[in-house]
Write an enzyme that holds these catalytic residues in place. Structure first.
Site, PDB file in Angstrom:
ATOM      1  N   HIS A  98      72.735 -24.644 -69.301  1.00  0.00           N
ATOM      2  CA  HIS A  98      73.402 -23.771 -69.031  1.00  0.00           C
ATOM      3  C   HIS A  98      74.769 -23.561 -69.324  1.00  0.00           C
ATOM      4  O   HIS A  98      75.446 -24.181 -68.474  1.00  0.00           O
ATOM      5  CB  HIS A  98      73.047 -22.918 -67.653  1.00  0.00           C
ATOM      6  CG  HIS A  98      73.567 -21.439 -67.555  1.00  0.00           C
ATOM      7  ND1 HIS A  98      74.219 -21.147 -66.964  1.00  0.00           N
ATOM      8  CD2 HIS A  98      73.111 -20.466 -68.265  1.00  0.00           C
ATOM      9  CE1 HIS A  98      74.537 -19.939 -66.720  1.00  0.00           C
ATOM     10  NE2 HIS A  98      73.710 -19.352 -67.776  1.00  0.00           N
ATOM     11  N   HIS A 144      80.805 -17.007 -73.043  1.00  0.00           N
ATOM     12  CA  HIS A 144      79.649 -16.117 -72.553  1.00  0.00           C
ATOM     13  C   HIS A 144      80.333 -14.504 -72.398  1.00  0.00           C
ATOM     14  O   HIS A 144      79.764 -13.724 -72.799  1.00  0.00           O
ATOM     15  CB  HIS A 144      79.441 -16.484 -71.090  1.00  0.00           C
ATOM     16  CG  HIS A 144      78.663 -15.611 -70.134  1.00  0.00           C
ATOM     17  ND1 HIS A 144      79.215 -14.685 -69.509  1.00  0.00           N
ATOM     18  CD2 HIS A 144      77.388 -15.555 -70.107  1.00  0.00           C
ATOM     19  CE1 HIS A 144      78.167 -13.799 -68.731  1.00  0.00           C
ATOM     20  NE2 HIS A 144      77.278 -14.477 -69.168  1.00  0.00           N
TER      21      HIS A 144
END
Length: 346
Positions: A40, A82
C-alpha cells in the site's frame, strides 16, 4: 519494540511461497490460491510513501504488487501521489508559495514537482531502513508512473518473479484513464500480466473497461469503496465490468459473509488498509486470511507476508496435492500460479 526482519530472510520466504513446485493449500480465496500482498503506497509504514525507495523496499520484502496512486500534473504527466495536494507528504511549502490558495498537484509542472522531497508520514516511517540501500539515485522524490513501471520491471528481472503493479486513478478523468492505459500498453503489458487498475469511481472503471476492450487489452479492474457503497452498486452489476472490489476492512458489513457474496459473483475482494504495526497485526491478518480475502493492502509488507506464511503452513492441503508435488514437500502449503490461471479461466 519493533525489530526489522532481515531482508535476506524475507526474500527467501517470498521465493519459497512463489515456487510453482510448492504444495498448494485448500483456501477460501476465489481462485483457491494464496491471498496477494499488495504494498500500500509502497512500504509506506517504513519509508516515505509513493517513492521509488518505498516501492523497492516492499519488493525486497516480497510484495506481490506495488500500488501507485496517480495524480495529473499541470502539464499532463502521471505522478505517484495519494493526495490531490503536495503539502502533507512533501516539502513544497519550503520551496514554493500557494497557487490558487493551495498546493494542488494540478497547479505544478512535473519539473517543479521533481524538485520536491517526499517526507515520511505516520506509522514507523523514516528516511532509512536497516539493511536496505535504495538503488535509485533519488529514492525519495515524487516518481512518475513510468518510473514506477521501470522499477517494477528492473526488480522483476533481479528477483526472477514478476512484480505486479496496481495503479489507482485518483480522479474520474478521461485523460487520466487514457494515460494509464496507453502507458501500460506502451510498456508491453497485456491482460495476462500482473496488473490491476482501481478507482473509487465505478463510472471510471466502466469507462476503462470499454476503452481497454477497444484497445485489445484486458487488465483486471477493481471498484473501491465501503461495503455499503459496493452493495449499493450491486455485486452482480459490478461483475459485468470489473474483476474485483477493494473494500475498507473497517466498513460496516465487511467480513466473511461479504467476501463469500462477492465470490459468488466471481469477484475478488482486496481489503484496505492493514496499517497495524503492533502485536495485534498478526492476528488481524490471520483472521482475514481465514475469511477468504483475496488480497491485502498493507503498509507493512513483512508483517503481511509473515502472517501469510504462518497461515499457509497451517492450512489443510488438498487431497492429491502431495502426490502431485512429491512427498518431500510435506508440511508446506504455498501457492503457485496466479494471473496465468485467471487468464486461462477468462
Amino acid at each position: 519494540m519493533f525489530h526489522a526482519r532481515p531482508l535476506a530472510a524475507l526474500a527467501l520466504a517470498a521465493a519459497t511461497l512463489a515456487s510453482p513446485l510448492a504444495a498448494q493449500a485448500a483456501l477460501n480465496t476465489l481462485d483457491g490460491k494464496a491471498p496477494l500482498v499488495i504494498a500500500h503506497r509502497g512500504a509506506s509504514g517504513y519509508l516515505p510513501e509513493h517513492t521509488l525507495g518505498g516501492y523497492e523496499l516492499a519488493v525486497k520484502m516480497g510484495a506481490d504488487y506495488i500500488e501507485p496512486d496517480l495524480q495529473l500534473t499541470k502539464d499532463g504527466q502521471l505522478v505517484a501521489m495519494h493526495d490531490t495536494t503536495l503539502q502533507r507528504t512533501t516539502n513544497v511549502a519550503d520551496l514554493y508559495g500557494k497557487r490558487n490558495g493551495a498546493y494542488n498537484v494540478s497547479d505544478f509542472t512535473l519539473a517543479e514537482i521533481k524538485t520536491l522531497t517526499v517526507k515520511p508520514t505516520g506509522g514507523l516511517a523514516s528516511t532509512s531502513y536497516n539493511g536496505f540501500t535504495p538503488s535509485s539515485a533519488d529514492p525519495y522524490r515524487v516518481p512518475t508512473f513510468q518510473e514506477v513501471i521501470d522499477l517494477a520491471k528492473s526488480q522483476s528481472a533481479l528477483t526472477g518473479r514478476q512484480i505486479g503493479i496496481y495503479p489507482e486513478a485518483k480522479q474520474a478523468d478521461p485523460l487520466m484513464e487514457d494515460l494509464i492505459l496507453s502507458t501500460l500498453v506502451s510498456n508491453g503489458y497485456k491482460g495476462s500480466d500482473k496488473v490491476f487498475i482501481q478507482s473509487f469511481s465505478a463510472d471510471t472503471i466502466k469507462s476503462i473497461h470499454a476503452k481497454q476492450q477497444a484497445m485489445g487489452a484486458d487488465f483486471q479492474l477493481v471498484v473501491l469503496g465501503s461495503a455499503s457503497a459496493i452493495n449499493t452498486l450491486g455485486l452482480a452489476n459490478i461483475a459485468q465490468y470489473a474483476d474485483g472490489v477493494g473494500v475498507s476492512i473497517t466498513s460496516n458489513g465487511m467480513g466473511q459473509s461479504f467476501i463469500e457474496a462477492a465470490h459468488a459473483n466471481q469477484l475478488k475482494v482486496h481489503g484496505y488498509t492493514f496499517s497495524k504495526f503492533d502485536d495485534s497485526a498478526r492476528q488481524q491478518y490471520l483472521d482475514w486470511y481465514g475469511y477468504g480475502i483475496d488480497g491485502v493492502f498493507s503498509n507493512y509488507t513483512d508483517k503481511a507476508l509473515a502472517a501469510r506464511t504462518e497461515f499457509l503452513a497451517a492450512a489443510v492441503p488438498e487431497p492429491g496435492t502431495w502426490a502431485m508435488f512429491g512427498l518431500g514437500l510435506a508440511g508446506l502449503a504455498v501457492f503457485g500460479r496466479r494471473r496465468a490461471a485467471a487468464a486461462t479461466a477468462a
